[in-house]
Design a protein around this motif. Structure first.
Motif, PDB file in Angstrom:
ATOM      1  N   THR A 174      -0.591   0.502  -5.167  1.00  0.00           N
ATOM      2  CA  THR A 174      -1.528   1.195  -6.056  1.00  0.00           C
ATOM      3  C   THR A 174      -1.369   0.700  -7.489  1.00  0.00           C
ATOM      4  O   THR A 174      -2.352   0.438  -8.182  1.00  0.00           O
ATOM      5  CB  THR A 174      -1.311   2.724  -5.990  1.00  0.00           C
ATOM      6  OG1 THR A 174      -1.448   3.139  -4.634  1.00  0.00           O
ATOM      7  CG2 THR A 174      -2.302   3.455  -6.857  1.00  0.00           C
ATOM      8  N   GLU A 175      -0.120   0.556  -7.939  1.00  0.00           N
ATOM      9  CA  GLU A 175       0.129   0.067  -9.299  1.00  0.00           C
ATOM     10  C   GLU A 175      -0.358  -1.371  -9.459  1.00  0.00           C
ATOM     11  O   GLU A 175      -0.922  -1.734 -10.492  1.00  0.00           O
ATOM     12  CB  GLU A 175       1.612   0.173  -9.632  1.00  0.00           C
ATOM     13  CG  GLU A 175       2.088   1.589  -9.833  1.00  0.00           C
ATOM     14  CD  GLU A 175       3.585   1.679 -10.057  1.00  0.00           C
ATOM     15  OE1 GLU A 175       4.295   0.649  -9.951  1.00  0.00           O
ATOM     16  OE2 GLU A 175       4.058   2.792 -10.335  1.00  0.00           O
ATOM     17  N   GLU A 176      -0.163  -2.191  -8.440  1.00  0.00           N
ATOM     18  CA  GLU A 176      -0.621  -3.582  -8.488  1.00  0.00           C
ATOM     19  C   GLU A 176      -2.144  -3.637  -8.539  1.00  0.00           C
ATOM     20  O   GLU A 176      -2.723  -4.412  -9.302  1.00  0.00           O
ATOM     21  CB  GLU A 176      -0.098  -4.356  -7.276  1.00  0.00           C
ATOM     22  CG  GLU A 176      -0.549  -5.802  -7.219  1.00  0.00           C
ATOM     23  CD  GLU A 176       0.019  -6.656  -8.339  1.00  0.00           C
ATOM     24  OE1 GLU A 176      -0.631  -7.669  -8.679  1.00  0.00           O
ATOM     25  OE2 GLU A 176       1.084  -6.329  -8.883  1.00  0.00           O
TER      26      GLU A 176
ATOM     27  N   ALA B  34      10.675   3.066  -5.389  1.00  0.00           N
ATOM     28  CA  ALA B  34       9.254   3.381  -5.224  1.00  0.00           C
ATOM     29  C   ALA B  34       8.792   2.962  -3.829  1.00  0.00           C
ATOM     30  O   ALA B  34       9.224   1.946  -3.288  1.00  0.00           O
ATOM     31  CB  ALA B  34       8.429   2.670  -6.281  1.00  0.00           C
ATOM     32  N   SER B  35       7.880   3.740  -3.290  1.00  0.00           N
ATOM     33  CA  SER B  35       7.373   3.446  -1.954  1.00  0.00           C
ATOM     34  C   SER B  35       6.395   2.274  -2.014  1.00  0.00           C
ATOM     35  O   SER B  35       5.823   1.972  -3.060  1.00  0.00           O
ATOM     36  CB  SER B  35       6.668   4.682  -1.391  1.00  0.00           C
ATOM     37  OG  SER B  35       5.473   4.914  -2.122  1.00  0.00           O
TER      38      SER B  35
ATOM     39  N   GLU C 160       3.429   2.166  -0.941  1.00  0.00           N
ATOM     40  CA  GLU C 160       2.097   2.654  -1.320  1.00  0.00           C
ATOM     41  C   GLU C 160       1.959   2.725  -2.841  1.00  0.00           C
ATOM     42  O   GLU C 160       0.926   2.345  -3.402  1.00  0.00           O
ATOM     43  CB  GLU C 160       1.818   4.046  -0.708  1.00  0.00           C
ATOM     44  CG  GLU C 160       1.723   4.077   0.799  1.00  0.00           C
ATOM     45  CD  GLU C 160       3.104   4.177   1.462  1.00  0.00           C
ATOM     46  OE1 GLU C 160       4.099   4.513   0.798  1.00  0.00           O
ATOM     47  OE2 GLU C 160       3.175   3.885   2.665  1.00  0.00           O
ATOM     48  N   VAL C 161       3.000   3.215  -3.522  1.00  0.00           N
ATOM     49  CA  VAL C 161       2.976   3.320  -4.984  1.00  0.00           C
ATOM     50  C   VAL C 161       2.913   1.925  -5.598  1.00  0.00           C
ATOM     51  O   VAL C 161       2.146   1.671  -6.538  1.00  0.00           O
ATOM     52  CB  VAL C 161       4.199   4.112  -5.492  1.00  0.00           C
ATOM     53  CG1 VAL C 161       4.330   4.017  -7.004  1.00  0.00           C
ATOM     54  CG2 VAL C 161       4.125   5.554  -5.044  1.00  0.00           C
ATOM     55  N   LEU C 162       3.701   1.010  -5.060  1.00  0.00           N
ATOM     56  CA  LEU C 162       3.709  -0.355  -5.592  1.00  0.00           C
ATOM     57  C   LEU C 162       2.345  -1.026  -5.435  1.00  0.00           C
ATOM     58  O   LEU C 162       1.864  -1.700  -6.357  1.00  0.00           O
ATOM     59  CB  LEU C 162       4.793  -1.185  -4.904  1.00  0.00           C
ATOM     60  CG  LEU C 162       6.236  -0.768  -5.179  1.00  0.00           C
ATOM     61  CD1 LEU C 162       7.197  -1.581  -4.330  1.00  0.00           C
ATOM     62  CD2 LEU C 162       6.563  -0.915  -6.647  1.00  0.00           C
TER      63      LEU C 162
END
Length: 128
Positions: free
Chosen positions: A108-110, A101-102, A104-106
């Protein structure tokens, strides 16, 4: 009340349960922290008490409660240690983490997880 030597078989165990069942449950729960294991430990402790009823004969109630709690505590410790050593089949282990995962995705999920925790914290306690 003192338990005499002339009681019916297992009458002593019944009296121990009535006198100390709550103390036994609390002693085991403090160690195990979950209801299912606690109930198993208390029932195992009662089995040990039935096998050793003579140790409870003639004791005052306070001593019965203390000794029964010791039985429950020791049984709970045994179960806790057994559970710690137990290994789980490979199919029950969590899958490997996905490191593809990028960033940015990490992030956003956090952020979403933090927002969810914040919203749960604002709910009335009965709904949490």
């Amino acid at each position: 009340m003192l338990i005499s030597n002339t009681t019916e078989p297992h009458e002593t165990a019944r009296y121990v349960w009535e006198c100390a069942g709550g103390n036994m449950y609390r002693a085991a729960y403090d160690i195990l922290g979950n209801r299912a294991d606690t109930e198993d430990a208390v029932m195992d402790a009662m089995y040990r008490i039935v096998r050793n009823e003579d140790k409870f004969t003639g004791l005052p109630d306070a001593d019965i409660r203390a000794l029964a709690a010791i039985y429950a505590r020791n049984t709970a410790i045994d179960l806790y240690r057994k559970n710690r050593r137990q290994t789980y089949p490979e199919e029950e282990l969590p899958e490997e983490a996905d490191f593809s995962a990028s960033p940015e995705v990490l992030i956003t999920e956090e952020d979403a997880a933090q927002r969810l925790l914040q919203l749960i914290g604002q709910m009335p306690p009965s709904y949490r």
